[in-house]
Design an enzyme around this catalytic site. Sequence first.
Site, PDB file in Angstrom:
ATOM      1  N   GLU A 132       0.813  -1.206   0.000  1.00  0.00           N
ATOM      2  CA  GLU A 132       0.000   0.000   0.000  1.00  0.00           C
ATOM      3  C   GLU A 132       0.850   1.262   0.000  1.00  0.00           C
ATOM      4  OE1 GLU A 132      -3.964  -1.591   2.176  1.00  0.00           O
ATOM      5  OE2 GLU A 132      -2.338  -1.121   3.532  1.00  0.00           O
TER       6      GLU A 132
ATOM      7  N   CYS B  60       3.282   8.387   1.304  1.00  0.00           N
ATOM      8  CA  CYS B  60       3.923   7.407   2.192  1.00  0.00           C
ATOM      9  C   CYS B  60       4.003   6.102   1.414  1.00  0.00           C
ATOM     10  CB  CYS B  60       3.056   7.264   3.444  1.00  0.00           C
ATOM     11  SG  CYS B  60       3.621   5.987   4.558  1.00  0.00           S
TER      12      CYS B  60
ATOM     13  N   CYS C 161       7.053  -7.479   6.529  1.00  0.00           N
ATOM     14  CA  CYS C 161       8.253  -6.997   7.216  1.00  0.00           C
ATOM     15  C   CYS C 161       8.731  -8.083   8.156  1.00  0.00           C
ATOM     16  CB  CYS C 161       7.935  -5.728   8.018  1.00  0.00           C
ATOM     17  SG  CYS C 161       9.400  -4.985   8.793  1.00  0.00           S
TER      18      CYS C 161
ATOM     19  N   CYS D 270       7.771  -6.176  14.906  1.00  0.00           N
ATOM     20  CA  CYS D 270       7.417  -5.277  16.015  1.00  0.00           C
ATOM     21  C   CYS D 270       6.016  -5.623  16.528  1.00  0.00           C
ATOM     22  CB  CYS D 270       7.475  -3.826  15.567  1.00  0.00           C
ATOM     23  SG  CYS D 270       9.117  -3.349  14.999  1.00  0.00           S
TER      24      CYS D 270
ATOM     25  N   CYS E 290       2.631  -3.550  15.313  1.00  0.00           N
ATOM     26  CA  CYS E 290       2.519  -3.124  13.911  1.00  0.00           C
ATOM     27  C   CYS E 290       1.773  -4.163  13.073  1.00  0.00           C
ATOM     28  CB  CYS E 290       3.925  -2.910  13.350  1.00  0.00           C
ATOM     29  SG  CYS E 290       3.944  -2.534  11.586  1.00  0.00           S
TER      30      CYS E 290
ATOM     31  N   GLY F 126       7.093  -2.304   5.584  1.00  0.00           N
ATOM     32  CA  GLY F 126       8.459  -2.776   5.443  1.00  0.00           C
ATOM     33  C   GLY F 126       9.503  -1.915   6.122  1.00  0.00           C
ATOM     34  N   GLU F 127      10.692  -2.514   6.277  1.00  0.00           N
ATOM     35  CA  GLU F 127      11.833  -1.806   6.855  1.00  0.00           C
ATOM     36  C   GLU F 127      12.748  -1.402   5.682  1.00  0.00           C
ATOM     37  OE1 GLU F 127      13.236  -0.478   9.731  1.00  0.00           O
ATOM     38  OE2 GLU F 127      14.741  -0.011   8.198  1.00  0.00           O
TER      39      GLU F 127
ATOM     40  N   SER G 274      12.242   6.258   7.253  1.00  0.00           N
ATOM     41  CA  SER G 274      11.988   5.873   8.645  1.00  0.00           C
ATOM     42  C   SER G 274      12.509   4.464   8.886  1.00  0.00           C
ATOM     43  CB  SER G 274      10.478   5.925   8.924  1.00  0.00           C
ATOM     44  OG  SER G 274      10.205   5.431  10.212  1.00  0.00           O
TER      45      SER G 274
ATOM     46  N   SER H  23      12.357   5.134  14.604  1.00  0.00           N
ATOM     47  CA  SER H  23      11.260   4.688  15.466  1.00  0.00           C
ATOM     48  C   SER H  23      11.851   4.258  16.798  1.00  0.00           C
ATOM     49  CB  SER H  23      10.534   3.507  14.810  1.00  0.00           C
ATOM     50  OG  SER H  23       9.956   3.910  13.603  1.00  0.00           O
ATOM     51  N   LEU H  24      11.602   5.043  17.822  1.00  0.00           N
ATOM     52  CA  LEU H  24      12.247   4.798  19.114  1.00  0.00           C
ATOM     53  C   LEU H  24      11.349   3.942  20.020  1.00  0.00           C
ATOM     54  CD1 LEU H  24      14.970   5.590  20.179  1.00  0.00           C
ATOM     55  CD2 LEU H  24      14.005   7.736  20.998  1.00  0.00           C
ATOM     56  N   HIS H  25      10.230   4.493  20.396  1.00  0.00           N
ATOM     57  CA  HIS H  25       9.136   3.767  21.047  1.00  0.00           C
ATOM     58  C   HIS H  25       9.394   3.250  22.459  1.00  0.00           C
ATOM     59  CE1 HIS H  25       7.744   4.301  17.081  1.00  0.00           C
ATOM     60  NE2 HIS H  25       7.766   3.079  16.632  1.00  0.00           N
TER      61      HIS H  25
ATOM     62  N   CYS I 219      -0.875   5.218  10.218  1.00  0.00           N
ATOM     63  CA  CYS I 219       0.414   4.599  10.547  1.00  0.00           C
ATOM     64  C   CYS I 219       0.216   3.258  11.217  1.00  0.00           C
ATOM     65  CB  CYS I 219       1.170   5.436  11.569  1.00  0.00           C
ATOM     66  SG  CYS I 219       1.841   6.889  10.926  1.00  0.00           S
TER      67      CYS I 219
HETATM   68  N1  SAH Z   1       9.810   0.057   9.250  1.00  0.00           N
HETATM   69  C1  SAH Z   1       9.993   1.448   9.408  1.00  0.00           C
HETATM   70  C2  SAH Z   1       9.027   2.288   8.598  1.00  0.00           C
HETATM   71  C3  SAH Z   1       7.622   1.806   8.492  1.00  0.00           C
HETATM   72  S1  SAH Z   1       6.667   1.896   9.945  1.00  0.00           S
HETATM   73  C4  SAH Z   1       9.922   1.824  10.890  1.00  0.00           C
HETATM   74  O1  SAH Z   1       9.554   0.977  11.686  1.00  0.00           O
HETATM   75  O2  SAH Z   1      10.281   2.955  11.209  1.00  0.00           O
HETATM   76  C5  SAH Z   1       6.279   3.643  10.089  1.00  0.00           C
HETATM   77  C6  SAH Z   1       5.943   4.098  11.506  1.00  0.00           C
HETATM   78  O3  SAH Z   1       4.664   3.601  11.932  1.00  0.00           O
HETATM   79  C7  SAH Z   1       6.954   3.610  12.526  1.00  0.00           C
HETATM   80  O4  SAH Z   1       7.333   4.643  13.406  1.00  0.00           O
HETATM   81  C8  SAH Z   1       6.159   2.559  13.242  1.00  0.00           C
HETATM   82  O5  SAH Z   1       6.666   2.280  14.511  1.00  0.00           O
HETATM   83  C9  SAH Z   1       4.793   3.165  13.278  1.00  0.00           C
HETATM   84  N2  SAH Z   1       3.740   2.220  13.653  1.00  0.00           N
HETATM   85  C10 SAH Z   1       3.771   0.878  13.554  1.00  0.00           C
HETATM   86  N3  SAH Z   1       2.621   0.350  14.035  1.00  0.00           N
HETATM   87  C11 SAH Z   1       1.855   1.381  14.444  1.00  0.00           C
HETATM   88  C12 SAH Z   1       0.536   1.479  14.987  1.00  0.00           C
HETATM   89  N4  SAH Z   1      -0.208   0.401  15.202  1.00  0.00           N
HETATM   90  N5  SAH Z   1       0.063   2.715  15.292  1.00  0.00           N
HETATM   91  C13 SAH Z   1       0.805   3.823  15.020  1.00  0.00           C
HETATM   92  N6  SAH Z   1       2.034   3.782  14.473  1.00  0.00           N
HETATM   93  C14 SAH Z   1       2.559   2.582  14.193  1.00  0.00           C
HETATM   94 FE1  SF4 Z   2       8.477  -3.445  10.239  1.00  0.00          FE
HETATM   95 FE2  SF4 Z   2       8.413  -0.837  10.873  1.00  0.00          FE
HETATM   96 FE3  SF4 Z   2       6.270  -2.428  11.310  1.00  0.00          FE
HETATM   97 FE4  SF4 Z   2       8.475  -2.723  12.794  1.00  0.00          FE
HETATM   98  S1  SF4 Z   2       7.137  -0.904  12.721  1.00  0.00           S
HETATM   99  S2  SF4 Z   2       7.281  -4.401  11.884  1.00  0.00           S
HETATM  100  S3  SF4 Z   2      10.060  -2.309  11.309  1.00  0.00           S
HETATM  101  S4  SF4 Z   2       7.128  -1.898   9.346  1.00  0.00           S
END
Ligand code: SAH
Ligand code: SF4
Length: 392
Positions: A96, A109, A116, A120, A123, A176-177, A208, A230-232, A350
């Site tokens: 997408e 985006c 991926c 995580c 996600c 994806g990453e 990202s 992406s720190l989190h 996101c």
């Molecule tokens: N893989 C890369 C880029 C794609 S994800 C990364 O992880 O940075 C893009 C952003 O969406 C990241 O910051 C990710 O942590 C965030 N994200 C993932 N799952 C989410 C969710 N359920 N709600 C809000 N943001 C989310």
């Molecule tokens: Fe992959 Fe980014 Fe989702 Fe983590 S947050 S599973 S790195 S797409």
Amino acid sequence: MSSTSPRINLLDYDPAALEAFFVEMGEKPFRARQVLPWLHQRFCDDISQMSDLSKVVRDKLAAVAEIRLPRVLRDTTSSDGARKWLFEAGAENAVEAVYLPEDDRGTLCISTQAGCMMDCAFCATGQQGFNRNLSTSEIVGQLWVANRTLLAEGFNAPWIEAGRPPITNVVLMGMGEPLANFKNVVAALQLFLSDHAYGLSRRRVTLSTSGVVPMIDALREACPVALAVSLHAPDDALRDRLMPINRRHPLADLMAACRRYLDKAPRDFITFEYLLLADVNDALAQAAALVELVRDVPCKFNLIPFNPFPDASFLAPTRERTLAFQRVLMDANIVTTIRKTRGEDIDAACGQLAGQVRNRVRYRMSDVPHRATNAPHELRRSHGSHAKHSAT
Ligand code: SAH
Ligand code: SF4
């Protein structure tokens, strides 16, 4: 090339590779500068229309090359103006891309992988597992199709410059990453930046990453665009649980890589994305710990309230908690924005991008042993269905 072999796809070549291709064909390298604007500025999908090439050159080119775009399977527009395209990615996979028109820009985006492997816990893409890397043409094709569709529809906004395409900013924040598909992503970035193709400035292209430390260094050398990380979580114990990549590249290493990146970055700060998960990482003490963690890294924060998806095991924080968390960072003089959720009604927010990931091979990042063990840090590869992930 034999007549049975498939023709090469011109959209797979970055500017340098296209020059090399023409040289190999016995043509002059400047042909690349003639062809790139046809492909990426005039959105031409037919070699025979490239009228500033002689008929002989066009025929020679058409014998070995073609222009293949990812097929659009679905095109949906949200009530808030966000628009989502679902692209076919072969073998029943689909990825997408989301268009977000704003007051002063239009951002696309885009996705870089079908699924991926990073696993995580929060996600939707990660929960789908991994199928494969997208090719350069599949990555660039998302921008191509979105631009051409908007142009054909006469999409207009005050910030669109005459003769320029409607998408002014690109973020690699879809499925994806991006740093796990380095070669194809860098080729796509070269096309986004090239004046003969999309001509975007480095500041308008943001990658990202979940924190693949060695590849952050590689990106700094190959093609430094704006970087979002992406720190989190403010500490390794929590980040290990939420983002298995942290077991391999812990926070101290990630912070050092961010500092190194700033030597060549087009902006003088790193953007830290921080997903807020109620009662997991949204305590004010955790905000204070973040301030400490990033003390030596010039940065801005973008707080992302969790966007739910089916079977997710997290909740979004309250608005009050989000604002209080923001206040702690702002009080420490860190510019902190809260990401506005858009496209929720079409599952385009996101972390909600699920596309369609079939025949997935599970490279289980979550199988990476914790640092405490001395087991080899190889990803295990397993087939079949995905075991339900628990974040705790
Ligand atoms: N893989 C890369 C880029 C794609 S994800 C990364 O992880 O940075 C893009 C952003 O969406 C990241 O910051 C990710 O942590 C965030 N994200 C993932 N799952 C989410 C969710 N359920 N709600 C809000 N943001 C989310
Ligand atoms: Fe992959 Fe980014 Fe989702 Fe983590 S947050 S599973 S790195 S797409």
